[in-house]
Design a protein around this motif. Structure first.
Motif, PDB file in Angstrom:
ATOM      1  N   GLU A  59       0.825  -1.205   0.000  1.00  0.00           N
ATOM      2  CA  GLU A  59       0.000   0.000   0.000  1.00  0.00           C
ATOM      3  C   GLU A  59       0.865   1.263   0.000  1.00  0.00           C
ATOM      4  OE1 GLU A  59      -0.538  -2.284   2.795  1.00  0.00           O
ATOM      5  OE2 GLU A  59      -1.889  -3.425   1.526  1.00  0.00           O
ATOM      6  N   ASN A  60       2.086   1.158   0.480  1.00  0.00           N
ATOM      7  CA  ASN A  60       2.996   2.299   0.543  1.00  0.00           C
ATOM      8  C   ASN A  60       3.738   2.546  -0.765  1.00  0.00           C
ATOM      9  OD1 ASN A  60       2.261   2.493   3.234  1.00  0.00           O
ATOM     10  ND2 ASN A  60       4.040   1.385   3.953  1.00  0.00           N
ATOM     11  N   ILE A  61       3.535   1.690  -1.726  1.00  0.00           N
ATOM     12  CA  ILE A  61       4.238   1.814  -3.003  1.00  0.00           C
ATOM     13  C   ILE A  61       3.437   2.740  -3.918  1.00  0.00           C
ATOM     14  CG2 ILE A  61       5.032   0.545  -5.029  1.00  0.00           C
ATOM     15  CD1 ILE A  61       5.586  -1.811  -3.156  1.00  0.00           C
ATOM     16  N   PRO A  62       4.094   3.743  -4.497  1.00  0.00           N
ATOM     17  CA  PRO A  62       3.384   4.704  -5.356  1.00  0.00           C
ATOM     18  C   PRO A  62       2.678   4.041  -6.544  1.00  0.00           C
ATOM     19  CG  PRO A  62       5.631   5.436  -4.919  1.00  0.00           C
ATOM     20  CD  PRO A  62       5.507   4.044  -4.388  1.00  0.00           C
ATOM     21  N   GLY A  63       1.608   4.672  -6.985  1.00  0.00           N
ATOM     22  CA  GLY A  63       0.811   4.149  -8.094  1.00  0.00           C
ATOM     23  C   GLY A  63       1.584   3.998  -9.384  1.00  0.00           C
ATOM     24  N   ASP A  64       2.547   4.899  -9.628  1.00  0.00           N
ATOM     25  CA  ASP A  64       3.309   4.783 -10.872  1.00  0.00           C
ATOM     26  C   ASP A  64       4.174   3.525 -10.892  1.00  0.00           C
ATOM     27  OD1 ASP A  64       5.081   6.022  -8.945  1.00  0.00           O
ATOM     28  OD2 ASP A  64       6.406   6.532 -10.610  1.00  0.00           O
ATOM     29  N   ILE A  65       4.510   3.018  -9.729  1.00  0.00           N
ATOM     30  CA  ILE A  65       5.262   1.761  -9.661  1.00  0.00           C
ATOM     31  C   ILE A  65       4.296   0.585  -9.754  1.00  0.00           C
ATOM     32  CG2 ILE A  65       6.662   0.278  -8.164  1.00  0.00           C
ATOM     33  CD1 ILE A  65       8.125   2.772  -7.226  1.00  0.00           C
ATOM     34  N   LYS A  66       3.169   0.666  -9.040  1.00  0.00           N
ATOM     35  CA  LYS A  66       2.190  -0.423  -9.049  1.00  0.00           C
ATOM     36  C   LYS A  66       1.621  -0.692 -10.439  1.00  0.00           C
ATOM     37  CE  LYS A  66       0.273   0.330  -4.472  1.00  0.00           C
ATOM     38  NZ  LYS A  66      -0.973   0.495  -3.755  1.00  0.00           N
ATOM     39  N   SER A  67       1.659   0.299 -11.305  1.00  0.00           N
ATOM     40  CA  SER A  67       1.099   0.118 -12.647  1.00  0.00           C
ATOM     41  C   SER A  67       2.088  -0.554 -13.605  1.00  0.00           C
ATOM     42  CB  SER A  67       0.665   1.465 -13.222  1.00  0.00           C
ATOM     43  OG  SER A  67       1.790   2.300 -13.437  1.00  0.00           O
ATOM     44  N   LYS A  68       3.305  -0.783 -13.152  1.00  0.00           N
ATOM     45  CA  LYS A  68       4.334  -1.385 -14.012  1.00  0.00           C
ATOM     46  C   LYS A  68       4.228  -2.900 -14.026  1.00  0.00           C
ATOM     47  CE  LYS A  68       7.863   2.165 -13.326  1.00  0.00           C
ATOM     48  NZ  LYS A  68       8.100   2.576 -14.697  1.00  0.00           N
ATOM     49  N   SER A  69       4.641  -3.463 -15.153  1.00  0.00           N
ATOM     50  CA  SER A  69       4.807  -4.915 -15.223  1.00  0.00           C
ATOM     51  C   SER A  69       6.139  -5.256 -14.553  1.00  0.00           C
ATOM     52  CB  SER A  69       4.828  -5.374 -16.683  1.00  0.00           C
ATOM     53  OG  SER A  69       5.996  -4.898 -17.339  1.00  0.00           O
ATOM     54  N   ILE A  70       6.353  -6.522 -14.304  1.00  0.00           N
ATOM     55  CA  ILE A  70       7.635  -6.936 -13.722  1.00  0.00           C
ATOM     56  C   ILE A  70       8.780  -6.540 -14.644  1.00  0.00           C
ATOM     57  CG2 ILE A  70       9.048  -8.939 -13.103  1.00  0.00           C
ATOM     58  CD1 ILE A  70       6.521 -10.255 -12.014  1.00  0.00           C
ATOM     59  N   LYS A  71       8.583  -6.720 -15.941  1.00  0.00           N
ATOM     60  CA  LYS A  71       9.632  -6.380 -16.902  1.00  0.00           C
ATOM     61  C   LYS A  71       9.950  -4.882 -16.865  1.00  0.00           C
ATOM     62  CE  LYS A  71      10.899  -6.595 -21.728  1.00  0.00           C
ATOM     63  NZ  LYS A  71      10.524  -6.910 -23.078  1.00  0.00           N
ATOM     64  N   GLU A  72       8.912  -4.051 -16.806  1.00  0.00           N
ATOM     65  CA  GLU A  72       9.130  -2.606 -16.760  1.00  0.00           C
ATOM     66  C   GLU A  72       9.847  -2.200 -15.470  1.00  0.00           C
ATOM     67  OE1 GLU A  72       5.259  -1.010 -19.277  1.00  0.00           O
ATOM     68  OE2 GLU A  72       5.012  -1.578 -17.160  1.00  0.00           O
ATOM     69  N   ALA A  73       9.460  -2.814 -14.366  1.00  0.00           N
ATOM     70  CA  ALA A  73      10.109  -2.516 -13.081  1.00  0.00           C
ATOM     71  C   ALA A  73      11.575  -2.928 -13.125  1.00  0.00           C
ATOM     72  CB  ALA A  73       9.376  -3.210 -11.941  1.00  0.00           C
ATOM     73  N   ARG A  74      11.863  -4.095 -13.681  1.00  0.00           N
ATOM     74  CA  ARG A  74      13.256  -4.562 -13.789  1.00  0.00           C
ATOM     75  C   ARG A  74      14.085  -3.618 -14.658  1.00  0.00           C
ATOM     76  NH1 ARG A  74      16.417  -6.630 -10.839  1.00  0.00           N
ATOM     77  NH2 ARG A  74      17.818  -6.780 -12.553  1.00  0.00           N
ATOM     78  N   GLU A  75      13.482  -3.148 -15.754  1.00  0.00           N
ATOM     79  CA  GLU A  75      14.212  -2.236 -16.630  1.00  0.00           C
ATOM     80  C   GLU A  75      14.541  -0.933 -15.909  1.00  0.00           C
ATOM     81  OE1 GLU A  75      11.630  -1.982 -20.038  1.00  0.00           O
ATOM     82  OE2 GLU A  75      12.381  -3.859 -20.879  1.00  0.00           O
ATOM     83  N   GLU A  76      13.596  -0.438 -15.107  1.00  0.00           N
ATOM     84  CA  GLU A  76      13.871   0.782 -14.354  1.00  0.00           C
ATOM     85  C   GLU A  76      14.954   0.534 -13.302  1.00  0.00           C
ATOM     86  OE1 GLU A  76      11.767   4.298 -11.719  1.00  0.00           O
ATOM     87  OE2 GLU A  76      10.474   2.933 -12.834  1.00  0.00           O
ATOM     88  N   ILE A  77      14.899  -0.623 -12.660  1.00  0.00           N
ATOM     89  CA  ILE A  77      15.928  -0.981 -11.684  1.00  0.00           C
ATOM     90  C   ILE A  77      17.302  -1.003 -12.350  1.00  0.00           C
ATOM     91  CG2 ILE A  77      16.846  -2.927 -10.325  1.00  0.00           C
ATOM     92  CD1 ILE A  77      13.915  -3.485  -9.485  1.00  0.00           C
ATOM     93  N   ASP A  78      17.382  -1.615 -13.521  1.00  0.00           N
ATOM     94  CA  ASP A  78      18.660  -1.673 -14.241  1.00  0.00           C
ATOM     95  C   ASP A  78      19.180  -0.272 -14.552  1.00  0.00           C
ATOM     96  OD1 ASP A  78      18.634  -4.439 -14.156  1.00  0.00           O
ATOM     97  OD2 ASP A  78      17.842  -4.664 -16.199  1.00  0.00           O
ATOM     98  N   GLY A  79      18.277   0.627 -14.940  1.00  0.00           N
ATOM     99  CA  GLY A  79      18.675   2.002 -15.231  1.00  0.00           C
ATOM    100  C   GLY A  79      19.187   2.716 -13.989  1.00  0.00           C
ATOM    101  N   ILE A  80      18.499   2.522 -12.874  1.00  0.00           N
ATOM    102  CA  ILE A  80      18.926   3.149 -11.622  1.00  0.00           C
ATOM    103  C   ILE A  80      20.282   2.606 -11.193  1.00  0.00           C
ATOM    104  CG2 ILE A  80      18.418   3.361  -9.157  1.00  0.00           C
ATOM    105  CD1 ILE A  80      15.415   3.419  -9.937  1.00  0.00           C
ATOM    106  N   LEU A  81      20.464   1.301 -11.299  1.00  0.00           N
ATOM    107  CA  LEU A  81      21.747   0.709 -10.917  1.00  0.00           C
ATOM    108  C   LEU A  81      22.885   1.267 -11.761  1.00  0.00           C
ATOM    109  CD1 LEU A  81      20.743  -3.009 -10.287  1.00  0.00           C
ATOM    110  CD2 LEU A  81      21.418  -1.300  -8.584  1.00  0.00           C
TER     111      LEU A  81
END
Length: 69
Positions: free
Chosen positions: A4-26
């Motif tokens: 519930e504490n996770i922002p909506g823009d993150i909750k709307s992502k697929s696992i693949k999209e979240a992983r891609e963002e993680i890779d970019g941040i790293l």
């Protein structure tokens, strides 16, 4: 941290999209020329993305266990 504490823009992502963002941040965090204040924000976002993916996997695992019963 609960999902519930996770922002909506993150909750709307697929696992693949979240992983891609993680890779970019790293990649940004590994850069030696990164601003410290920005790095803290990026790290916090990384943790939220990671928690979101973890929660999705737990949910899928529970669904698989329920189907198995």
């Amino acid at each position: 941290m609960k999902i519930e504490n996770i922002p909506g823009d993150i909750k709307s992502k697929s696992i693949k999209e979240a992983r891609e963002e993680i890779d970019g941040i790293l990649s940004k965090l590994e850069n030696q020329n990164t601003d410290l204040d920005r790095s803290i924000g990026d790290y916090q976002r990384l943790m939220l993305l990671n928690k979101y993916i973890e929660d999705l996997f737990k949910k899928k695992f529970r669904e698989i266990l329920q189907k198995k019963k």
